[in-house]
Design a protein around this motif. Structure first.
Motif, mmCIF file in Angstrom:
data_model
loop_
_atom_site.group_PDB
_atom_site.id
_atom_site.type_symbol
_atom_site.label_atom_id
_atom_site.label_comp_id
_atom_site.label_asym_id
_atom_site.label_seq_id
_atom_site.Cartn_x
_atom_site.Cartn_y
_atom_site.Cartn_z
ATOM 1 N N GLY A 16 -8.611 1.085 13.466
ATOM 2 C CA GLY A 16 -7.337 1.571 13.968
ATOM 3 C C GLY A 16 -6.180 1.145 13.082
ATOM 4 N N LEU A 17 -6.250 -0.073 12.565
ATOM 5 C CA LEU A 17 -5.209 -0.549 11.661
ATOM 6 C C LEU A 17 -5.265 0.206 10.338
ATOM 7 N N ALA A 18 -6.475 0.494 9.861
ATOM 8 C CA ALA A 18 -6.616 1.284 8.629
ATOM 9 C C ALA A 18 -5.980 2.656 8.802
ATOM 10 N N SER A 19 -6.197 3.271 9.964
ATOM 11 C CA SER A 19 -5.605 4.578 10.224
ATOM 12 C C SER A 19 -4.085 4.489 10.248
ATOM 13 N N LEU A 20 -3.549 3.413 10.835
ATOM 14 C CA LEU A 20 -2.107 3.236 10.882
ATOM 15 C C LEU A 20 -1.542 3.023 9.475
ATOM 16 N N GLU A 21 -2.259 2.256 8.653
ATOM 17 C CA GLU A 21 -1.829 2.057 7.266
ATOM 18 C C GLU A 21 -1.796 3.404 6.531
ATOM 19 N N ARG A 22 -2.829 4.189 6.711
ATOM 20 C CA ARG A 22 -2.891 5.480 6.023
ATOM 21 C C ARG A 22 -1.760 6.405 6.479
ATOM 22 N N GLN A 23 -1.537 6.475 7.787
ATOM 23 C CA GLN A 23 -0.470 7.334 8.306
ATOM 24 C C GLN A 23 0.899 6.873 7.823
ATOM 25 N N THR A 24 1.096 5.562 7.797
ATOM 26 C CA THR A 24 2.376 5.030 7.331
ATOM 27 C C THR A 24 2.570 5.323 5.846
ATOM 28 N N ALA A 25 1.506 5.168 5.067
ATOM 29 C CA ALA A 25 1.595 5.470 3.637
ATOM 30 C C ALA A 25 1.989 6.914 3.405
ATOM 31 N N VAL A 80 11.868 0.806 7.197
ATOM 32 C CA VAL A 80 11.724 -0.501 7.840
ATOM 33 C C VAL A 80 11.125 -0.350 9.237
ATOM 34 N N ALA A 81 11.557 0.676 9.976
ATOM 35 C CA ALA A 81 11.000 0.896 11.313
ATOM 36 C C ALA A 81 9.497 1.149 11.238
ATOM 37 N N ALA A 82 9.073 1.954 10.268
ATOM 38 C CA ALA A 82 7.644 2.210 10.106
ATOM 39 C C ALA A 82 6.900 0.935 9.732
ATOM 40 N N THR A 83 7.535 0.085 8.933
ATOM 41 C CA THR A 83 6.905 -1.169 8.538
ATOM 42 C C THR A 83 6.809 -2.118 9.718
ATOM 43 N N ARG A 111 11.137 5.461 -6.140
ATOM 44 C CA ARG A 111 10.114 4.743 -6.908
ATOM 45 C C ARG A 111 9.454 3.668 -6.057
ATOM 46 N N LEU A 112 10.290 2.923 -5.304
ATOM 47 C CA LEU A 112 9.750 1.881 -4.434
ATOM 48 C C LEU A 112 8.904 2.480 -3.316
ATOM 49 N N LEU A 113 9.382 3.560 -2.693
ATOM 50 C CA LEU A 113 8.618 4.195 -1.621
ATOM 51 C C LEU A 113 7.248 4.655 -2.112
ATOM 52 N N ALA A 114 7.206 5.229 -3.309
ATOM 53 C CA ALA A 114 5.928 5.688 -3.847
ATOM 54 C C ALA A 114 4.989 4.517 -4.090
ATOM 55 N N SER A 115 5.518 3.411 -4.583
ATOM 56 C CA SER A 115 4.695 2.233 -4.827
ATOM 57 C C SER A 115 4.166 1.643 -3.523
ATOM 58 N N VAL A 116 5.047 1.499 -2.536
ATOM 59 C CA VAL A 116 4.625 0.942 -1.247
ATOM 60 C C VAL A 116 3.626 1.870 -0.563
ATOM 61 N N SER A 117 3.801 3.171 -0.724
ATOM 62 C CA SER A 117 2.840 4.114 -0.165
ATOM 63 C C SER A 117 1.457 3.915 -0.786
ATOM 64 N N ALA A 118 1.429 3.749 -2.109
ATOM 65 C CA ALA A 118 0.147 3.514 -2.781
ATOM 66 C C ALA A 118 -0.484 2.208 -2.303
ATOM 67 N N ALA A 119 0.341 1.187 -2.099
ATOM 68 C CA ALA A 119 -0.181 -0.080 -1.596
ATOM 69 C C ALA A 119 -0.773 0.087 -0.202
ATOM 70 N N SER A 176 3.656 8.819 5.495
ATOM 71 C CA SER A 176 5.015 9.057 5.981
ATOM 72 C C SER A 176 6.061 8.592 4.981
ATOM 73 N N ARG A 177 5.721 7.592 4.159
ATOM 74 C CA ARG A 177 6.684 7.117 3.156
ATOM 75 C C ARG A 177 7.103 8.265 2.223
ATOM 76 N N LEU A 178 6.173 9.144 1.924
ATOM 77 C CA LEU A 178 6.431 10.185 0.934
ATOM 78 C C LEU A 178 7.353 11.278 1.450
ATOM 79 N N ALA A 179 7.522 11.357 2.761
ATOM 80 C CA ALA A 179 8.384 12.402 3.323
ATOM 81 C C ALA A 179 9.840 12.216 2.921
ATOM 82 N N ASP A 180 10.223 10.980 2.574
ATOM 83 C CA ASP A 180 11.615 10.693 2.237
ATOM 84 C C ASP A 180 11.866 10.622 0.737
ATOM 85 N N LEU A 181 10.892 10.975 -0.077
ATOM 86 C CA LEU A 181 11.081 10.869 -1.521
ATOM 87 C C LEU A 181 12.280 11.674 -2.000
#
Length: 381
Positions: free
Chosen positions: A135-144, A51-54, A160-168, A146-151
């Motif tokens: 810059g926003l694209a880069s932030l989206e990519r970095q956030t995506a 949530v903080a990353a979002t 499953r949700l983290l992987a989906s949101v990362s792909a989005a 980072s989601r995978l670090a907590d899998l």
């Protein structure tokens, strides 16, 4: 001897066995009204980080919409609305179901309302510095990423949700103009000694088995390196399902390549075929290391609809990749933590290819969503 039964591509859309039952019990209401304290949610640390990353990401959208990106609201607002939905799902109750996530703990609307300062006081500071779509694209990519670090730390359904949101998030980065939507996989297995030909898809007009010069299909190792991983029977069943889906995709891309007259599209089909062959081989290797016999490809597969021209071939390619996103989202939930990264990587790749083939976008790639139309299968004569 009876001929092998024909299996259907519709199997790509089926939920893997047990996927819905994998959610850990992460909380409860007071027991019978006796005033007992609510049990803590084991996923809470992961959810707070997500949530903080979002919130940081939403702050980036708000900064751009309030400044130089105001004229691009038609592009930015729909993407921001999806991020709002991601936040609601990530902050939701146990299970992380995007369909059941309420508006609690989420911004009050999907408009340009500033993101709420909830989980991290310092979160918006990075996002508020965004001044360009790049810059926003880069932030989206970095956030995506980072989601995978907590899998590995998340419960099956939250993973499953983290992987989906990362792909989005990767798809958002692409929409914002990011030419490099995600980093390369962390581990790449050794190449197979030999590459089996595409099963039942080897007519002369089908894409060749290797990638074009200058490309490297993703081949993240589901097993990583070292000793054989511990995989329970349910995970083995899920891996067999993923392998079967890749067998079908390899066959399907033979049909796709045979119907594409355009050289550029044929190159895309050839690259996709090579990636699916690599994934197929990686699941075969992993199943072999855990003592399971990998399922063999069928002699033929029934197509979900007739493919007679280039338009049908493009539609089939989008259908294949979209169905595979569901297979891999479920695989993330079914396998142990060490194997989740490879399943999430496969989900991301399939989501990107589905987008490239013109599939209808969805806020949660691979997860059921009422806004996403489901292709209807047509019987094959």
């Amino acid at each position: 001897m009876q001929p092998p039964r024909r299996r259907t591509f519709l199997a790509l859309g089926l939920l893997l066995a047990g996927g819905g039952a994998l959610s850990a019990c992460t909380g409860s209401h007071d027991d019978g009204g006796r005033g007992e304290p609510r049990r803590p949610d084991p996923d809470e640390p992961v959810r707070l980080r997500a949530v903080a990353a979002t919130d940081t990401l939403l702050a980036g959208y708000d900064a751009l919409l309030a400044g130089p990106g105001a004229g691009q609201a038609a592009l930015l607002q729909p993407l921001r609305a999806e991020v709002v939905r991601h936040r609601a799902a990530l902050a939701g109750g146990p299970g992380g179901d995007p369909g059941s996530a309420s508006s609690a703990s989420s911004p009050s609307s999907a408009s340009s309302t500033p993101a709420p300062p909830s989980s991290s006081a310092s979160a918006p500071s990075t996002g508020s510095a965004v001044t360009t779509p790049a810059g926003l694209a880069s932030l989206e990519r970095q956030t995506a990423q980072s989601r995978l670090a907590d899998l590995g730390a998340a419960s099956p359904q939250l993973a499953r949700l983290l992987a989906s949101v990362s792909a989005a998030g990767v798809l958002h980065a692409v929409a914002l103009g990011d030419p490099v939507p995600a980093s390369a996989p962390a581990t790449v297995p050794a190449a197979s000694p030999s590459e089996p030909p595409a099963t039942a898809a080897s007519d002369a007009s089908a894409p060749p088995s290797g990638p074009p010069a200058g490309t490297a299909p993703a081949t993240a190792s589901p097993a990583g390196t070292g000793s054989a991983p511990a995989v329970d029977p349910e995970a083995v069943t899920a891996l067999q399902g993923a392998l079967g889906a890749e067998h079908a995709a390899v066959y399907g891309y033979g049909v796709v390549g045979a119907r594409l007259p355009d050289d550029h599209q044929r190159t895309d089909a050839r690259t996709a075929l090579a990636a699916h062959q690599a994934r197929r081989d990686s699941w075969q290797r992993l199943l072999g290391t855990v003592g399971a016999t990998p399922s063999a490809a069928a002699a033929g597969y029934q197509l979900p609809f007739a493919v007679t021209d280039a338009a049908g071939a493009v539609r089939l390619a989008a259908h294949l990749e979209t169905r595979l996103t569901a297979v891999y989202a479920d695989l993330v939930a079914a396998v142990p933590g060490p194997q989740r990264a490879a399943a999430a990587d496969a989900l991301r790749e399939c989501a990107l290819r589905a987008h490239r083939w013109g599939a209808v976008p969805t806020p949660f790639p691979g997860l059921p969503d009422t806004a996403t139309p489901t292709p209807t299968a047509a019987p094959t004569p």
